[in-house]
Scaffold this active site. Structure first.
Site, mmCIF file in Angstrom:
data_model
loop_
_atom_site.group_PDB
_atom_site.id
_atom_site.type_symbol
_atom_site.label_atom_id
_atom_site.label_comp_id
_atom_site.label_asym_id
_atom_site.label_seq_id
_atom_site.Cartn_x
_atom_site.Cartn_y
_atom_site.Cartn_z
ATOM 1 N N TYR A 207 0.837 -1.203 0.000
ATOM 2 C CA TYR A 207 0.000 0.000 0.000
ATOM 3 C C TYR A 207 0.870 1.250 0.000
ATOM 4 O O TYR A 207 2.011 1.248 0.477
ATOM 5 C CB TYR A 207 -0.951 0.019 1.198
ATOM 6 C CG TYR A 207 -0.273 0.155 2.546
ATOM 7 C CD1 TYR A 207 -0.032 1.417 3.099
ATOM 8 C CD2 TYR A 207 0.134 -0.958 3.270
ATOM 9 C CE1 TYR A 207 0.584 1.551 4.334
ATOM 10 C CE2 TYR A 207 0.749 -0.838 4.502
ATOM 11 C CZ TYR A 207 0.978 0.428 5.031
ATOM 12 O OH TYR A 207 1.593 0.561 6.241
ATOM 13 N N CYS A 208 0.334 2.314 -0.569
ATOM 14 C CA CYS A 208 1.005 3.612 -0.594
ATOM 15 C C CYS A 208 -0.074 4.678 -0.726
ATOM 16 O O CYS A 208 -1.268 4.368 -0.701
ATOM 17 C CB CYS A 208 2.025 3.689 -1.728
ATOM 18 S SG CYS A 208 1.344 3.260 -3.350
ATOM 19 N N THR A 209 0.305 5.934 -0.868
ATOM 20 C CA THR A 209 -0.655 7.039 -0.781
ATOM 21 C C THR A 209 -1.786 6.906 -1.795
ATOM 22 O O THR A 209 -2.959 6.835 -1.430
ATOM 23 C CB THR A 209 0.069 8.382 -0.974
ATOM 24 O OG1 THR A 209 1.159 8.471 -0.063
ATOM 25 C CG2 THR A 209 -0.902 9.541 -0.739
#
Length: 323
Positions: A207-209
């Site tokens: 996951y990331c922004t």
């Protein structure tokens, strides 16, 4: 229900030569987007995007590479809608997913459009492969609800943070693995260090922004023998919009404009810790030593003391020497 969420509204009063007075309402928003697709002439795309954004009085950042396009732009709502429509007219960009976020033009100092070898600097330009469908060999995309479903059905799911470690200090998925990374360039060495080899047979949710970093990270993991790799459609932003602080996310989200951080609800958990007094905080400040400018996690009380606005004691001493 609004499709674009909260908006920034600017009111401008006017008095014309007929003696009539009124108010003009300007609604502003921020757009976030990316698209992995082969680009044969990044310089030509840069000129086109630069001309388009300037004509619409937008501000923000756009990166273009042979692998695709990555942008965050702010401005008035009608101008942003025109930007979306025009950008989608170019072959290869017609299915770009644009995400709306709170904010506006003033959250950015200028409009920057640049050509780079990568739209996210993993130093993996030679390894990354893209086609008209996007990144080749990346992790399987999961909708936010499917992330929750996977976790409810499997007890060995691992969340793997695809951001820099300082971002995870104020917000992350519960029990997530946070790699020791200062920039995205550190990920390849981390993956090849052997410290995550025991996870290679487990379901891993990267996951990331907004999702772009995980498009690349998940492919790098697959290439290195991780067998079951996922990524969240729309990243933390989309997950937070759907579940707020009542799901698997906890804390604040670091964003890269003047807002610095955002919360998904009025009951966001504060997981960050002040680097001086250890009190809970999500407040970041730039180091007061101009040659450093790293971020300092500091509470509202401690930041009132100018001596505490330095990243380290070394920075404070060096700043004194400059004076």
């Amino acid at each position: 229900m609004s499709l674009i969420g909260p908006v920034r509204v600017q009111y401008v009063c006017f008095h014309n030569n007929t003696g009539r007075r009124g108010i003009i309402l300007f609604v502003q928003r921020i757009l976030l987007y990316y698209k992995f697709t082969p680009i044969k002439d990044p310089v030509a795309i840069r000129l086109w995007q630069k001309t388009l954004t300037e004509s619409l009085n937008l501000r923000g950042r756009i990166l273009i590479s042979p692998h695709g396009l990555n942008g965050t732009v702010g401005g008035e709502l009608d101008d942003l809608k025109t930007y979306i429509k025009t950008t989608k007219e170019l072959p290869g960009f017609k299915d770009i997913v644009f995400k709306w976020s709170d904010g506006g033009r003033e959250d950015f100092p200028r409009m920057s459009v640049k050509v780079r070898s990568e739209i996210v600097a993993f130093d993996a330009g030679d390894e990354l492969r893209v086609d008209d469908s996007g990144v080749v060999g990346g992790g399987k995309h999961l909708k936010p609800k499917d992330v929750n479903k996977l976790v409810s059905e499997r007890d060995d799911v691992v969340f793997f943070d695809g951001r820099n470690a300082h971002e995870a200090a104020i917000g992350k998925f519960k029990n997530a693995i946070v790699p020791n990374t200062h920039t995205s360039r550190d990920f390849i060495a981390e993956l090849e260090s052997g410290k995550y080899d025991d996870m290679k047979d487990k379901p891993i949710v990267t996951y990331c922004t907004g999702g772009i970093r995980c498009e690349i990270l998940s492919s790098l993991m697959v290439n290195r023998g991780f067998k079951e790799v996922y990524q969240i459609d729309g990243g933390i932003v989309k997950y937070g919009e759907e579940f707020g602080d009542d799901g698997l996310w906890e804390g604040s989200l670091r964003v890269f404009d003047d807002r610095m951080t955002i919360d998904f609800s009025d009951h966001a958990k504060v997981i960050g810790v002040c680097s001086h007094c250890q009190e809970a905080t999500s407040n970041y400040e730039n180091c007061a030593f101009a040659n450093c400018n790293d971020l300092v996690l500091i509470c509202e009380t401690c930041k009132e003391n100018p001596d505490l606005l330095f990243h380290t004691e070394v920075c404070r001493e060096r700043a004194a020497l400059v004076v």
